[in-house]
Structure formats: structure tokens, C-alpha cells
Write a protein that holds these residues in place. Sequence first.
Motif, PDB file in Angstrom:
ATOM      1  N   ASP A   1       0.815  -1.205   0.000  1.00 39.89           N
ATOM      2  CA  ASP A   1       0.000   0.000   0.000  1.00 39.89           C
ATOM      3  C   ASP A   1       0.851   1.258   0.000  1.00 39.89           C
ATOM      4  O   ASP A   1       0.448   2.285  -0.534  1.00 39.89           O
ATOM      5  N   VAL A   2       2.024   1.195   0.663  1.00 39.89           N
ATOM      6  CA  VAL A   2       2.930   2.330   0.745  1.00 39.89           C
ATOM      7  C   VAL A   2       4.299   1.862   0.251  1.00 39.89           C
ATOM      8  O   VAL A   2       4.852   0.910   0.802  1.00 39.89           O
ATOM      9  N   THR A   3       4.802   2.490  -0.780  1.00 38.33           N
ATOM     10  CA  THR A   3       6.090   2.109  -1.343  1.00 38.33           C
ATOM     11  C   THR A   3       7.074   3.265  -1.249  1.00 38.33           C
ATOM     12  O   THR A   3       6.672   4.439  -1.298  1.00 38.33           O
ATOM     13  N   GLN A   4       8.338   2.918  -1.095  1.00 34.90           N
ATOM     14  CA  GLN A   4       9.396   3.906  -1.019  1.00 34.90           C
ATOM     15  C   GLN A   4      10.518   3.509  -1.974  1.00 34.90           C
ATOM     16  O   GLN A   4      10.876   2.335  -2.071  1.00 34.90           O
ATOM     17  N   THR A   5      11.063   4.515  -2.652  1.00 35.40           N
ATOM     18  CA  THR A   5      12.217   4.287  -3.503  1.00 35.40           C
ATOM     19  C   THR A   5      13.241   5.382  -3.286  1.00 35.40           C
ATOM     20  O   THR A   5      12.873   6.550  -3.086  1.00 35.40           O
ATOM     21  N   PRO A   6      14.542   5.041  -3.283  1.00 35.52           N
ATOM     22  CA  PRO A   6      15.085   3.684  -3.301  1.00 35.52           C
ATOM     23  C   PRO A   6      14.963   3.029  -1.946  1.00 35.52           C
ATOM     24  O   PRO A   6      14.588   3.675  -0.969  1.00 35.52           O
ATOM     25  N   ARG A   7      15.285   1.757  -1.843  1.00 34.11           N
ATOM     26  CA  ARG A   7      15.279   1.072  -0.554  1.00 34.11           C
ATOM     27  C   ARG A   7      16.593   1.287   0.189  1.00 34.11           C
ATOM     28  O   ARG A   7      16.632   1.308   1.411  1.00 34.11           O
ATOM     29  N   ASN A   8      17.628   1.459  -0.564  1.00 38.64           N
ATOM     30  CA  ASN A   8      18.952   1.733  -0.001  1.00 38.64           C
ATOM     31  C   ASN A   8      19.665   2.755  -0.888  1.00 38.64           C
ATOM     32  O   ASN A   8      19.507   2.723  -2.107  1.00 38.64           O
ATOM     33  N   ARG A   9      20.437   3.637  -0.251  1.00 37.61           N
ATOM     34  CA  ARG A   9      21.143   4.655  -1.027  1.00 37.61           C
ATOM     35  C   ARG A   9      22.411   5.048  -0.305  1.00 37.61           C
ATOM     36  O   ARG A   9      22.397   5.288   0.908  1.00 37.61           O
ATOM     37  N   ILE A  10      23.489   5.113  -1.066  1.00 37.44           N
ATOM     38  CA  ILE A  10      24.748   5.630  -0.554  1.00 37.44           C
ATOM     39  C   ILE A  10      25.079   6.887  -1.342  1.00 37.44           C
ATOM     40  O   ILE A  10      25.031   6.867  -2.576  1.00 37.44           O
ATOM     41  N   THR A  11      25.411   7.954  -0.659  1.00 33.88           N
ATOM     42  CA  THR A  11      25.730   9.191  -1.333  1.00 33.88           C
ATOM     43  C   THR A  11      26.894   9.878  -0.626  1.00 33.88           C
ATOM     44  O   THR A  11      27.330   9.436   0.446  1.00 33.88           O
ATOM     45  N   LYS A  12      27.385  10.933  -1.224  1.00 35.35           N
ATOM     46  CA  LYS A  12      28.527  11.646  -0.655  1.00 35.35           C
ATOM     47  C   LYS A  12      28.077  12.981  -0.070  1.00 35.35           C
ATOM     48  O   LYS A  12      27.083  13.570  -0.496  1.00 35.35           O
ATOM     49  N   THR A  13      28.839  13.463   0.876  1.00 34.01           N
ATOM     50  CA  THR A  13      28.563  14.764   1.483  1.00 34.01           C
ATOM     51  C   THR A  13      28.452  15.836   0.410  1.00 34.01           C
ATOM     52  O   THR A  13      29.270  15.896  -0.510  1.00 34.01           O
ATOM     53  N   GLY A  14      27.400  16.656   0.529  1.00 29.93           N
ATOM     54  CA  GLY A  14      27.192  17.752  -0.401  1.00 29.93           C
ATOM     55  C   GLY A  14      26.278  17.434  -1.570  1.00 29.93           C
ATOM     56  O   GLY A  14      25.816  18.345  -2.267  1.00 29.93           O
ATOM     57  N   LYS A  15      25.976  16.169  -1.779  1.00 27.57           N
ATOM     58  CA  LYS A  15      25.111  15.784  -2.889  1.00 27.57           C
ATOM     59  C   LYS A  15      23.645  16.023  -2.540  1.00 27.57           C
ATOM     60  O   LYS A  15      23.243  15.962  -1.388  1.00 27.57           O
ATOM     61  N   ARG A  16      22.867  16.305  -3.583  1.00 24.10           N
ATOM     62  CA  ARG A  16      21.415  16.427  -3.415  1.00 24.10           C
ATOM     63  C   ARG A  16      20.773  15.088  -3.738  1.00 24.10           C
ATOM     64  O   ARG A  16      21.087  14.488  -4.759  1.00 24.10           O
ATOM     65  N   ILE A  17      19.895  14.642  -2.859  1.00 21.76           N
ATOM     66  CA  ILE A  17      19.195  13.393  -3.132  1.00 21.76           C
ATOM     67  C   ILE A  17      17.718  13.535  -2.821  1.00 21.76           C
ATOM     68  O   ILE A  17      17.300  14.412  -2.062  1.00 21.76           O
ATOM     69  N   MET A  18      16.935  12.676  -3.449  1.00 26.03           N
ATOM     70  CA  MET A  18      15.494  12.675  -3.238  1.00 26.03           C
ATOM     71  C   MET A  18      15.030  11.268  -2.906  1.00 26.03           C
ATOM     72  O   MET A  18      15.410  10.305  -3.583  1.00 26.03           O
ATOM     73  N   LEU A  19      14.213  11.177  -1.894  1.00 28.15           N
ATOM     74  CA  LEU A  19      13.564   9.924  -1.526  1.00 28.15           C
ATOM     75  C   LEU A  19      12.086  10.061  -1.876  1.00 28.15           C
ATOM     76  O   LEU A  19      11.462  11.081  -1.578  1.00 28.15           O
ATOM     77  N   GLU A  20      11.545   9.003  -2.484  1.00 29.51           N
ATOM     78  CA  GLU A  20      10.173   9.100  -2.966  1.00 29.51           C
ATOM     79  C   GLU A  20       9.248   8.127  -2.236  1.00 29.51           C
ATOM     80  O   GLU A  20       9.663   7.048  -1.821  1.00 29.51           O
ATOM     81  N   CYS A  21       7.996   8.545  -2.125  1.00 33.61           N
ATOM     82  CA  CYS A  21       6.989   7.743  -1.445  1.00 33.61           C
ATOM     83  C   CYS A  21       5.700   7.797  -2.245  1.00 33.61           C
ATOM     84  O   CYS A  21       5.268   8.890  -2.659  1.00 33.61           O
TER      85      CYS A  21
ATOM     86  N   GLN B   1       1.566   6.010  -2.340  1.00 33.18           N
ATOM     87  CA  GLN B   1       0.607   5.205  -1.578  1.00 33.18           C
ATOM     88  C   GLN B   1      -0.660   4.980  -2.395  1.00 33.18           C
ATOM     89  O   GLN B   1      -1.053   5.823  -3.201  1.00 33.18           O
ATOM     90  N   THR B   2      -1.254   3.819  -2.180  1.00 33.96           N
ATOM     91  CA  THR B   2      -2.491   3.461  -2.867  1.00 33.96           C
ATOM     92  C   THR B   2      -3.647   3.328  -1.887  1.00 33.96           C
ATOM     93  O   THR B   2      -4.689   2.769  -2.223  1.00 33.96           O
ATOM     94  N   LYS B   3      -3.464   3.844  -0.661  1.00 31.67           N
ATOM     95  CA  LYS B   3      -4.500   3.709   0.362  1.00 31.67           C
ATOM     96  C   LYS B   3      -5.554   4.810   0.252  1.00 31.67           C
ATOM     97  O   LYS B   3      -6.559   4.760   0.959  1.00 31.67           O
ATOM     98  N   GLY B   4      -5.315   5.801  -0.590  1.00 37.32           N
ATOM     99  CA  GLY B   4      -6.280   6.881  -0.741  1.00 37.32           C
ATOM    100  C   GLY B   4      -6.297   7.854   0.416  1.00 37.32           C
ATOM    101  O   GLY B   4      -7.236   8.634   0.581  1.00 37.32           O
ATOM    102  N   HIS B   5      -5.252   7.842   1.234  1.00 37.45           N
ATOM    103  CA  HIS B   5      -5.182   8.740   2.386  1.00 37.45           C
ATOM    104  C   HIS B   5      -4.758  10.148   1.966  1.00 37.45           C
ATOM    105  O   HIS B   5      -3.935  10.322   1.074  1.00 37.45           O
TER     106      HIS B   5
END
Lengths: 111, 116
Positions: A3-23, A25-29
Motif C-alpha cells: 500500500d505504501v512504497t518507497q524508492t530507493p530502498r537503499n542509497r549511498i551518497t557523498k557529502t554535499g550531494k542532493r538526493i530525493m527519496l520518494e513515497c 501510496q495506494t490507500k487513498g489517504h
Amino acid sequence: DADVTQTPRNRITKTGKRIMLECSQTKGHDRMYWYRQDPGLGLRLIYYSFDVKDINKGEISDGYSVSRQAQAKFSLSLESAIPNQTALYFCATSAPGETQYFGPGTRLLVL
Amino acid sequence: AQTVTQSQPEMSVQEAETVTLSCTYDTSENNYYLFWYKQPPSRQMILVIRQEAYKQQNATENRFSVNFQKAAKSFSLKISDSQLGDTAMYFCALGGSGGSNYKLTFGKGTLLTVNP
């Protein structure tokens, strides 16, 4: 399907980098949340959103930003990652006043 | 401010036995919700049980039950007939109502190990 998914599941990055985590959901909340979990500290609220146009800071929002692209999608960004943002990140959803349901989590390592 | 305290960082129990995890909380609200979430090694946060503060009857879900003592602000979780799959971190959480009904405050967790 989850019902709730997140991507990525694991991430390695370096100091100063911009990253985005996504979510997604199909629960209609209407309500969505981002938490971080650190060892020995439980979960702490970063940001929450009551609907697409209503976004609020939680207790530890410094260094983070969010975007609610649609009712079903809520993204968390680290504009310039730093090592102390290494943590497990959870997205959650709920109806007003109801139980929060969590995604599987994203493990982030900032080197 | 809301606070949640879990005083047992780690516990262990033999398979098939009963174990109780402790949780105390503090809130100024009269109506609120209490939860126990389970986090197995897969790290997924799974709802175990939920209790509404206005209900006097203790919540039960199969082998899981709570002892809710509103005056004492205590909310313990009892696991009966423990199974190996119950091995996990358990978090107690407090949810507000009314204007703060978005907010969940978590305790720091209790790591439960079920031994064969």
C-alpha cells in the motif's frame, strides 16, 4: 502489492550531494508523513502534509525539504547531504485521526 | 509536550511463554490514541495493536493484548504463546487528537528476542 512504497530502498551518497527519496501510496489517504529513525532514538517526524497544498514542518525539518506532487506522492529531499543525515527514513500515510501505515523504509548512508 | 518512555531496552523470552513490554506516557490531552508497532529485522514498521483512550476495555489482537491504565498513564503489551517470529523491536507510540491528531510520538523501543 504494498500500500505504501518507497524508492530507493537503499542509497549511498557523498557529502554535499542532493538526493530525493520518494513515497507513493495506494490507500487513498490525504495525510502523508516523513520520519527518520536513528539507533536508540525511535522515530522522529521530519515533515507532514494534510493534502497537496498543506505542508508542515515536524520536529527535525532543518536540512530537509518536501514536495507533495499529488495526493498519492510525497517526496523528501536533502539539498546538501551531510553525514549526520545517515539514518533509516520512513514514509507513512493516514486518514485524519487514524492509524498511520508505514512504508518499508529507505536506508541512507552519507559518506 | 507528549512523551513516551519504554524502560526496557532489551528483553528475552522462551518460545511459547508470555512476556510483557512496558510503556508509560505523558500527555495533557484527554482524548488520544496509543499504539504498539513491531519492527522485525526486515525493518518494516507493522501495527500490532491500537487503543483509544476513551475506551475502558483493553484492546486484544489474537496473541497480543494490552493493559491500559489511563490514570497511571501506562500502556503495556502482553504477548502470549511467544513465537520465534515475534523477535523484533517493539515501539510504543502516542497519537494526539483534535488539532494535534497528526502527531505520533514514539518511545525508543524494546528489542525482544524469542529463544527456541
